[in-house]
Design a protein around this motif. Structure first.
Motif, PDB file in Angstrom:
ATOM      1  N   LYS A 185       0.836  -1.207   0.000  1.00 58.88           N
ATOM      2  CA  LYS A 185       0.000   0.000   0.000  1.00 58.88           C
ATOM      3  C   LYS A 185       0.870   1.255   0.000  1.00 58.88           C
ATOM      4  N   ALA A 186       1.968   1.224   0.781  1.00 58.05           N
ATOM      5  CA  ALA A 186       2.867   2.380   0.840  1.00 58.05           C
ATOM      6  C   ALA A 186       3.524   2.618  -0.511  1.00 58.05           C
ATOM      7  N   ARG A 187       3.904   1.549  -1.190  1.00 56.16           N
ATOM      8  CA  ARG A 187       4.521   1.690  -2.517  1.00 56.16           C
ATOM      9  C   ARG A 187       3.563   2.333  -3.506  1.00 56.16           C
ATOM     10  N   VAL A 188       2.304   1.888  -3.478  1.00 57.40           N
ATOM     11  CA  VAL A 188       1.299   2.453  -4.382  1.00 57.40           C
ATOM     12  C   VAL A 188       1.065   3.920  -4.058  1.00 57.40           C
ATOM     13  N   LYS A 189       0.908   4.219  -2.767  1.00 55.29           N
ATOM     14  CA  LYS A 189       0.659   5.595  -2.335  1.00 55.29           C
ATOM     15  C   LYS A 189       1.796   6.526  -2.738  1.00 55.29           C
ATOM     16  N   ASN A 190       3.031   6.026  -2.668  1.00 58.85           N
ATOM     17  CA  ASN A 190       4.200   6.863  -2.942  1.00 58.85           C
ATOM     18  C   ASN A 190       4.624   6.864  -4.410  1.00 58.85           C
ATOM     19  N   GLY A 191       3.780   6.308  -5.263  1.00 57.51           N
ATOM     20  CA  GLY A 191       4.020   6.409  -6.699  1.00 57.51           C
ATOM     21  C   GLY A 191       5.050   5.451  -7.254  1.00 57.51           C
ATOM     22  N   ASN A 192       5.383   4.395  -6.495  1.00 59.84           N
ATOM     23  CA  ASN A 192       6.417   3.475  -6.967  1.00 59.84           C
ATOM     24  C   ASN A 192       6.016   2.696  -8.213  1.00 59.84           C
ATOM     25  N   GLU A 194       7.575  15.705 -11.680  1.00 56.82           N
ATOM     26  CA  GLU A 194       8.888  16.350 -11.806  1.00 56.82           C
ATOM     27  C   GLU A 194       9.999  15.310 -11.722  1.00 56.82           C
ATOM     28  N   LEU A 195       9.880  14.375 -10.806  1.00 56.81           N
ATOM     29  CA  LEU A 195      10.875  13.321 -10.668  1.00 56.81           C
ATOM     30  C   LEU A 195      10.921  12.432 -11.911  1.00 56.81           C
ATOM     31  N   ALA A 196       9.749  12.098 -12.423  1.00 54.29           N
ATOM     32  CA  ALA A 196       9.671  11.192 -13.576  1.00 54.29           C
ATOM     33  C   ALA A 196      10.242  11.809 -14.841  1.00 54.29           C
ATOM     34  N   THR A 197      10.327  13.126 -14.904  1.00 54.82           N
ATOM     35  CA  THR A 197      10.792  13.790 -16.120  1.00 54.82           C
ATOM     36  C   THR A 197      12.137  14.487 -15.948  1.00 54.82           C
ATOM     37  N   ALA A 198      12.815  14.240 -14.820  1.00 49.81           N
ATOM     38  CA  ALA A 198      14.104  14.876 -14.565  1.00 49.81           C
ATOM     39  C   ALA A 198      15.255  13.987 -15.015  1.00 49.81           C
ATOM     40  N   LYS A 199      16.323  14.610 -15.440  1.00 51.96           N
ATOM     41  CA  LYS A 199      17.537  13.869 -15.778  1.00 51.96           C
ATOM     42  C   LYS A 199      18.260  13.418 -14.513  1.00 51.96           C
ATOM     43  N   ILE A 200      18.269  14.310 -13.486  1.00 50.27           N
ATOM     44  CA  ILE A 200      19.033  14.055 -12.264  1.00 50.27           C
ATOM     45  C   ILE A 200      18.116  14.060 -11.041  1.00 50.27           C
ATOM     46  N   TRP A 201      18.276  13.073 -10.175  1.00 57.61           N
ATOM     47  CA  TRP A 201      17.684  13.090  -8.833  1.00 57.61           C
ATOM     48  C   TRP A 201      18.816  13.338  -7.845  1.00 57.61           C
ATOM     49  N   GLN A 246       8.796   9.133  -1.614  1.00 49.86           N
ATOM     50  CA  GLN A 246       7.961   9.244  -2.814  1.00 49.86           C
ATOM     51  C   GLN A 246       8.852   9.235  -4.045  1.00 49.86           C
ATOM     52  N   SER A 247       8.660   8.264  -4.918  1.00 50.66           N
ATOM     53  CA  SER A 247       9.439   8.252  -6.154  1.00 50.66           C
ATOM     54  C   SER A 247       8.747   7.382  -7.186  1.00 50.66           C
ATOM     55  N   PRO A 248       8.699   7.858  -8.429  1.00 54.18           N
ATOM     56  CA  PRO A 248       8.160   7.044  -9.524  1.00 54.18           C
ATOM     57  C   PRO A 248       9.205   6.023  -9.942  1.00 54.18           C
ATOM     58  N   PRO A 249       8.863   5.057 -10.766  1.00 59.35           N
ATOM     59  CA  PRO A 249       9.867   4.114 -11.272  1.00 59.35           C
ATOM     60  C   PRO A 249      10.974   4.865 -12.004  1.00 59.35           C
ATOM     61  N   LYS A 250      12.210   4.528 -11.702  1.00 63.69           N
ATOM     62  CA  LYS A 250      13.347   5.190 -12.338  1.00 63.69           C
ATOM     63  C   LYS A 250      13.474   4.727 -13.789  1.00 63.69           C
ATOM     64  N   ARG A 251      13.757   5.671 -14.673  1.00 58.43           N
ATOM     65  CA  ARG A 251      13.813   5.386 -16.102  1.00 58.43           C
ATOM     66  C   ARG A 251      15.249   5.285 -16.595  1.00 58.43           C
ATOM     67  N   ARG A 252      15.410   4.572 -17.703  1.00 54.73           N
ATOM     68  CA  ARG A 252      16.723   4.492 -18.327  1.00 54.73           C
ATOM     69  C   ARG A 252      17.156   5.902 -18.734  1.00 54.73           C
ATOM     70  N   GLY A 253      18.367   6.246 -18.386  1.00 55.54           N
ATOM     71  CA  GLY A 253      18.877   7.573 -18.709  1.00 55.54           C
ATOM     72  C   GLY A 253      18.815   8.534 -17.538  1.00 55.54           C
ATOM     73  N   LYS A 295      18.976   0.336  -4.963  1.00 54.21           N
ATOM     74  CA  LYS A 295      18.952  -0.245  -6.309  1.00 54.21           C
ATOM     75  C   LYS A 295      18.837   0.839  -7.367  1.00 54.21           C
ATOM     76  N   ASN A 296      18.109   1.908  -7.061  1.00 50.61           N
ATOM     77  CA  ASN A 296      17.960   3.029  -7.998  1.00 50.61           C
ATOM     78  C   ASN A 296      19.195   3.916  -8.057  1.00 50.61           C
ATOM     79  N   CYS A 297      19.933   3.940  -6.963  1.00 52.28           N
ATOM     80  CA  CYS A 297      21.012   4.912  -6.808  1.00 52.28           C
ATOM     81  C   CYS A 297      22.223   4.583  -7.683  1.00 52.28           C
ATOM     82  N   ASP A 298      22.761   5.612  -8.345  1.00 52.51           N
ATOM     83  CA  ASP A 298      23.918   5.443  -9.211  1.00 52.51           C
ATOM     84  C   ASP A 298      25.220   5.875  -8.545  1.00 52.51           C
ATOM     85  N   TYR A 299      25.154   6.947  -7.750  1.00 59.30           N
ATOM     86  CA  TYR A 299      26.361   7.491  -7.144  1.00 59.30           C
ATOM     87  C   TYR A 299      26.082   7.893  -5.694  1.00 59.30           C
TER      88      TYR A 299
END
Length: 385
Positions: free
Chosen positions: A13-20, A93-100, A108-115, A152-156
């Motif tokens: 439920k928390a994942r759904v609420k937070n846009g995962n 904003e998160l879903a369309t940003a190059k950098i987080w 709160q975070s949407p699925p991370k996209r390639r790129g 898992k999402n984190c790059d650096y």
């Protein structure tokens, strides 16, 4: 078995609420020059991301979005778009940003996209209390779930010491790259910034001849102030006798218990600093830090300034709260368990011995702070966009 099922449903439920699972935002293109920033779950413009962004603001063509809670928008500098933390707009904003860019686990975070690139500065890179995998048994299952997905999402990640670098690699479920750039928020502690000192003094209406003791204890699960120092007269007198000058105390509670600030006792010499927006600026202006288990002790040590520990509940804290990475008695900071002991530590403070112990400790942890971390990270981000 039923309890485990309930916990799994709660996490779902928390994942759904937070846009995962908000894949529908992928209909919008990634904007190559957009950077979305958050610190302390929307608490405002602070910590290492603040100093990185100040460098990035020199590049006029960037779209920098800062996610903040209600009322914090006005505190953002020119050139930053404030968006309400936790809203659908924030997800977009998160879903369309190059950098987080964040300093805490993203709630709160949407699925991370390639790129897309996620850079995590972490809010206490050099620390005493064990965290993440090293403290897994003392953390809620929901947090562990979020932490693993976040890593898992984190790059650096950023590190200012060999100790921090190894901690990220061993305890953060992290397989990305650790950048040995240093800690951006600590740059000011290694550089001359008289304007910050003047800013702090103006905020607290203190003259140039005033010296500050910063009292900054961490939080407890019990969320009360009973263990905190409440009377500072003897401490102030000891500081005056040992170091000279006029002394005032700034009391700053941890953000997790900031609402308890009004429970403390203040007067013309003891001032409420909990609402001050940036603790790094307080550290810059401070002559003596008193804390317990907070990582701000290590930030203060980078500057070579005096830091002391007041830990009346040490045994209880370790058994009920967190295990520690270091034996507290082996840290370079004088430690006391009673107020009379703390006062005596101030009166007997040996500057030469303290500096030698700091140097030894910094060598032990492999400190590599240079005072240029924010600039280096900003340049790294420029290569991504």
């Amino acid at each position: 078995m039923l309890q485990k099922l309930k916990e799994k449903l709660r996490i779902l439920k928390a994942r759904v609420k937070n846009g995962n699972y908000a894949y529908y935002f992928w209909l919008f293109p990634i904007q190559q020059r957009k950077i979305v920033v958050s610190t302390h779950y929307g608490r405002g413009f602070s910590d290492s991301p603040k100093y990185i962004v100040e460098e990035l603001l020199k590049q006029k063509s960037l779209d920098i979005v800062w996610l903040v809670k209600k009322g914090e928008e006005a505190n953002l500098p020119e050139g930053i778009r404030g968006v309400r933390y936790g809203t659908k707009q924030a997800l977009k904003e998160l879903a369309t940003a190059k950098i987080w860019l964040d300093n805490c686990r993203q709630v709160q975070s949407p699925p991370k996209r390639r790129g897309q690139i996620y850079l995590q500065t972490w809010h206490s890179p050099m620390r005493l209390k064990k965290i993440e995998k090293d403290a897994e048994k003392k953390l809620p299952a929901s947090y562990i779930d979020r932490a693993k997905r976040d890593s898992k999402n984190c790059d650096y990640m950023l590190a200012g010491s060999t100790f921090s670098k190894e901690m990220y690699q061993n305890a953060f479920w992290f397989s990305g790259e650790v950048l040995p750039a240093g800690t951006p928020r600590c740059d000011i502690l290694l550089n001359n910034r008289d304007s910050i000192d003047e800013k702090v003094r103006a905020y607290f209406q203190a003259g140039a001849d005033t010296k500050f003791i910063l009292y900054a204890p961490t939080f407890r699960k019990t969320a009360d102030t009973s263990i905190y120092i409440r009377e500072f007269s003897d401490l102030r007198r000891a500081a005056k006798k040992r170091f000279g000058g006029k002394w005032k105390v700034l009391v700053r509670l941890h953000p997790n218990v900031a609402y308890l600030a009004n429970d403390m006792v203040y007067d013309e010499y003891v001032l409420n600093a909990t609402a001050y927006p940036d603790i790094q600026e307080l550290l810059y202006a401070t002559d003596l830090l008193i804390t317990d288990y907070s990582s701000c002790m290590f930030d203060m040590a980078i500057s070579g300034k005096k830091s002391m520990l007041y830990t009346p509940d040490l045994s209880e804290y370790i058994s009920k709260e967190r295990d520690l990475y270091f034996k507290i008695e082996e840290l370079p900071f004088p430690i006391s368990k009673t107020m009379s002991e703390l006062v005596n530590k101030v009166l007997q403070f040996d500057e030469e011995e303290y500096q030698q112990e700091l140097a030894s400790f910094n060598k032990e942890i492999g400190l590599f702070e240079t005072g240029t971390a924010a600039k280096e990270v900003a340049q790294k981000i420029q290569t991504f966009i």
